[in-house]
Design a protein around this motif. Sequence first.
Motif, PDB file in Angstrom:
ATOM      1  N   SER A 136      18.635 -19.307  -9.097  1.00 14.33           N
ATOM      2  CA  SER A 136      17.720 -19.833  -8.089  1.00 14.33           C
ATOM      3  C   SER A 136      16.327 -19.238  -8.250  1.00 14.33           C
ATOM      4  N   ASN A 137      16.270 -17.968  -8.613  1.00 10.48           N
ATOM      5  CA  ASN A 137      14.975 -17.329  -8.837  1.00 10.48           C
ATOM      6  C   ASN A 137      14.250 -17.922 -10.042  1.00 10.48           C
ATOM      7  N   ILE A 138      15.003 -18.349 -11.039  1.00  4.60           N
ATOM      8  CA  ILE A 138      14.394 -19.008 -12.197  1.00  4.60           C
ATOM      9  C   ILE A 138      13.721 -20.310 -11.761  1.00  4.60           C
ATOM     10  N   TYR A 139      14.419 -21.072 -10.920  1.00  2.00           N
ATOM     11  CA  TYR A 139      13.829 -22.309 -10.407  1.00  2.00           C
ATOM     12  C   TYR A 139      12.582 -22.003  -9.578  1.00  2.00           C
ATOM     13  N   THR A 140      12.646 -20.963  -8.732  1.00  2.00           N
ATOM     14  CA  THR A 140      11.496 -20.594  -7.900  1.00  2.00           C
ATOM     15  C   THR A 140      10.306 -20.209  -8.765  1.00  2.00           C
ATOM     16  N   ALA A 141      10.547 -19.433  -9.823  1.00  4.54           N
ATOM     17  CA  ALA A 141       9.462 -19.051 -10.729  1.00  4.54           C
ATOM     18  C   ALA A 141       8.844 -20.276 -11.391  1.00  4.54           C
ATOM     19  N   CYS A 142       9.673 -21.215 -11.743  1.00  6.62           N
ATOM     20  CA  CYS A 142       9.191 -22.461 -12.349  1.00  6.62           C
ATOM     21  C   CYS A 142       8.305 -23.231 -11.389  1.00  6.62           C
ATOM     22  N   SER A 143       8.776 -23.432 -10.157  1.00  6.99           N
ATOM     23  CA  SER A 143       8.019 -24.236  -9.192  1.00  6.99           C
ATOM     24  C   SER A 143       6.720 -23.547  -8.801  1.00  6.99           C
ATOM     25  N   HIS A 144       6.749 -22.221  -8.647  1.00  5.53           N
ATOM     26  CA  HIS A 144       5.538 -21.497  -8.270  1.00  5.53           C
ATOM     27  C   HIS A 144       4.505 -21.519  -9.393  1.00  5.53           C
ATOM     28  N   ALA A 145       4.958 -21.375 -10.623  1.00  4.59           N
ATOM     29  CA  ALA A 145       4.026 -21.390 -11.755  1.00  4.59           C
ATOM     30  C   ALA A 145       3.340 -22.746 -11.885  1.00  4.59           C
ATOM     31  N   GLN A 146       4.107 -23.802 -11.649  1.00  2.00           N
ATOM     32  CA  GLN A 146       3.512 -25.145 -11.702  1.00  2.00           C
ATOM     33  C   GLN A 146       2.467 -25.314 -10.612  1.00  2.00           C
ATOM     34  N   MET A 147       2.815 -24.880  -9.411  1.00  2.00           N
ATOM     35  CA  MET A 147       1.946 -25.134  -8.277  1.00  2.00           C
ATOM     36  C   MET A 147       0.673 -24.291  -8.327  1.00  2.00           C
ATOM     37  N   MET A 148       0.808 -23.015  -8.663  1.00  2.00           N
ATOM     38  CA  MET A 148      -0.332 -22.108  -8.592  1.00  2.00           C
ATOM     39  C   MET A 148      -1.191 -22.114  -9.848  1.00  2.00           C
ATOM     40  N   PHE A 149      -0.547 -22.260 -11.018  1.00  3.87           N
ATOM     41  CA  PHE A 149      -1.282 -22.075 -12.268  1.00  3.87           C
ATOM     42  C   PHE A 149      -1.218 -23.290 -13.193  1.00  3.87           C
ATOM     43  N   ASN A 150      -0.550 -24.348 -12.757  1.00  3.93           N
ATOM     44  CA  ASN A 150      -0.365 -25.525 -13.603  1.00  3.93           C
ATOM     45  C   ASN A 150       0.276 -25.126 -14.932  1.00  3.93           C
ATOM     46  N   ASP A 151       1.175 -24.168 -14.851  1.00  6.31           N
ATOM     47  CA  ASP A 151       1.830 -23.610 -16.034  1.00  6.31           C
ATOM     48  C   ASP A 151       3.287 -24.072 -16.041  1.00  6.31           C
ATOM     49  N   TYR A 152       3.662 -24.832 -17.053  1.00  4.45           N
ATOM     50  CA  TYR A 152       5.007 -25.388 -17.114  1.00  4.45           C
ATOM     51  C   TYR A 152       5.946 -24.564 -17.997  1.00  4.45           C
ATOM     52  N   ALA A 153       5.445 -23.442 -18.529  1.00  5.79           N
ATOM     53  CA  ALA A 153       6.257 -22.639 -19.447  1.00  5.79           C
ATOM     54  C   ALA A 153       7.582 -22.180 -18.839  1.00  5.79           C
ATOM     55  N   PRO A 154       7.583 -21.676 -17.582  1.00  6.98           N
ATOM     56  CA  PRO A 154       8.868 -21.232 -17.009  1.00  6.98           C
ATOM     57  C   PRO A 154       9.866 -22.377 -16.821  1.00  6.98           C
ATOM     58  N   CYS A 155       9.393 -23.613 -16.872  1.00  7.20           N
ATOM     59  CA  CYS A 155      10.275 -24.765 -16.658  1.00  7.20           C
ATOM     60  C   CYS A 155      10.766 -25.372 -17.978  1.00  7.20           C
ATOM     61  N   GLU A 156      10.326 -24.788 -19.075  1.00  8.50           N
ATOM     62  CA  GLU A 156      10.572 -25.405 -20.381  1.00  8.50           C
ATOM     63  C   GLU A 156      12.050 -25.600 -20.667  1.00  8.50           C
ATOM     64  N   TYR A 157      12.876 -24.653 -20.197  1.00  8.74           N
ATOM     65  CA  TYR A 157      14.304 -24.708 -20.526  1.00  8.74           C
ATOM     66  C   TYR A 157      15.157 -25.230 -19.375  1.00  8.74           C
ATOM     67  N   ILE A 158      14.494 -25.772 -18.355  1.00  7.25           N
ATOM     68  CA  ILE A 158      15.242 -26.284 -17.205  1.00  7.25           C
ATOM     69  C   ILE A 158      15.304 -27.806 -17.275  1.00  7.25           C
ATOM     70  N   PRO A 159      16.484 -28.390 -17.392  1.00  9.39           N
ATOM     71  CA  PRO A 159      16.610 -29.850 -17.441  1.00  9.39           C
ATOM     72  C   PRO A 159      16.076 -30.499 -16.161  1.00  9.39           C
ATOM     73  N   GLN A 160      15.577 -31.717 -16.291  1.00 10.36           N
ATOM     74  CA  GLN A 160      14.978 -32.428 -15.169  1.00 10.36           C
ATOM     75  C   GLN A 160      15.956 -32.604 -14.016  1.00 10.36           C
ATOM     76  N   GLU A 161      17.194 -32.920 -14.316  1.00 10.21           N
ATOM     77  CA  GLU A 161      18.172 -33.151 -13.241  1.00 10.21           C
ATOM     78  C   GLU A 161      18.453 -31.863 -12.462  1.00 10.21           C
ATOM     79  N   VAL A 162      18.324 -30.721 -13.126  1.00  6.20           N
ATOM     80  CA  VAL A 162      18.502 -29.447 -12.442  1.00  6.20           C
ATOM     81  C   VAL A 162      17.346 -29.205 -11.480  1.00  6.20           C
TER      82      VAL A 162
END
Length: 376
Positions: A136-162
């Motif tokens: 869950s923390n991995i997902y949170t890091a992904c969503s926060h990075a996208q929102m604050m920094f427009n950085d999609y790197a933490p989401c690179e290994y997370i499938p869209q359906e997840v």
Amino acid sequence: MCNVPFDKIYVDATYKERAYESAFWYVYGLLNLTDSSQFNFAFDGPQDATADSVKDGIEQLQQKLIFDINPPENDTVLRFYDACEKYVVSVDDNDTAMYQVTDFENTTTFQSSLQLLSDSFCAEGGLCSMNETILSNIYTACSHAQMMFNDYAPCEYIPQEVLETFEYCSDLKVYYKSYRGYNISYTSSCYLTRVITQDIQKAVKHDIIKRKKADEKECEQFEETAVNHDVTVKTGENEEIGDGSDQVFSHIVRAAHAETVLPVLGIMDAVYTEPLTADTYSIYRNFHSSRLAPMAANIIFTVYYSPERSQSRKPENSYFDNYFVTILLNERLLYLDGLNDPLRPNSPVPYKKFTQFLDTCSIEEFEKMCEETEEL
């Protein structure tokens, strides 16, 4: 520098550093304080400021305008969610109130997403020790990075359906804690919506009185309409808000938590949706909390005087018909069913229609709800 007088700005902030600092930066931009010789500080923006310099700037602003920083105790306007002990005990600090979240986390859909996310971060053929909290923390890091920094790197290994599954789980929590999952979760914002309504009513009435004084030709007619259309705020009994001359500001800034915005949107039923449950998961739902409060959030109510826009042309019509209101959510026009004209969704809303729409909750009923001991 903007020509906004200091005595026409009111700032109200919770006793939370990031809250009153955000209010400071708003006023900083509003007044273009970098060019002001009335202050001893000058920096280009948050990136150039230290905590001490911002604190010094706030102290200087407090000497120039009304800049209230409220202690957490008894702050029913901006910390309204703490004013009802039943809400705190029954919803906010009660895991069982989130049973829809728990039920969804036990569904095959969510468990499959957990496994898929775990597999994405585990070596092929190896053992994975990641538990649900880490995932869950991995997902949170992904969503926060996208929102604050427009950085999609933490989401690179997370499938869209997840991502979609975890977002729905997050939306369920928000829906029941801060939106319309329980009546008590959003009606607590009656305190704040009442103050917003009062502020707008005072501003309009004050402006009408000012225009009356500047228009001697229509003075007699105005006197009649002003008496017949006196503004009141419904708080169980009709209370007059005064003569429109005291405590009227051209800019009112209130800074609190992003979670403060969500119950206000709940009062306005900003996103019509069928109740969210563990069994109604759909990526095509209307309610997405990330669109309403993406990390931070703001609602802006702007009042316009526009006699040419008014549909009332007869001289006996109220001066209030010449005033209109727009609502912006995160700097974008907010369309509300039952308020905005569906044929002209971007047009300002008539003032009287707006106040009737927003002044729909009863503080007395909410306080009674807080005293009741029965289950939610």
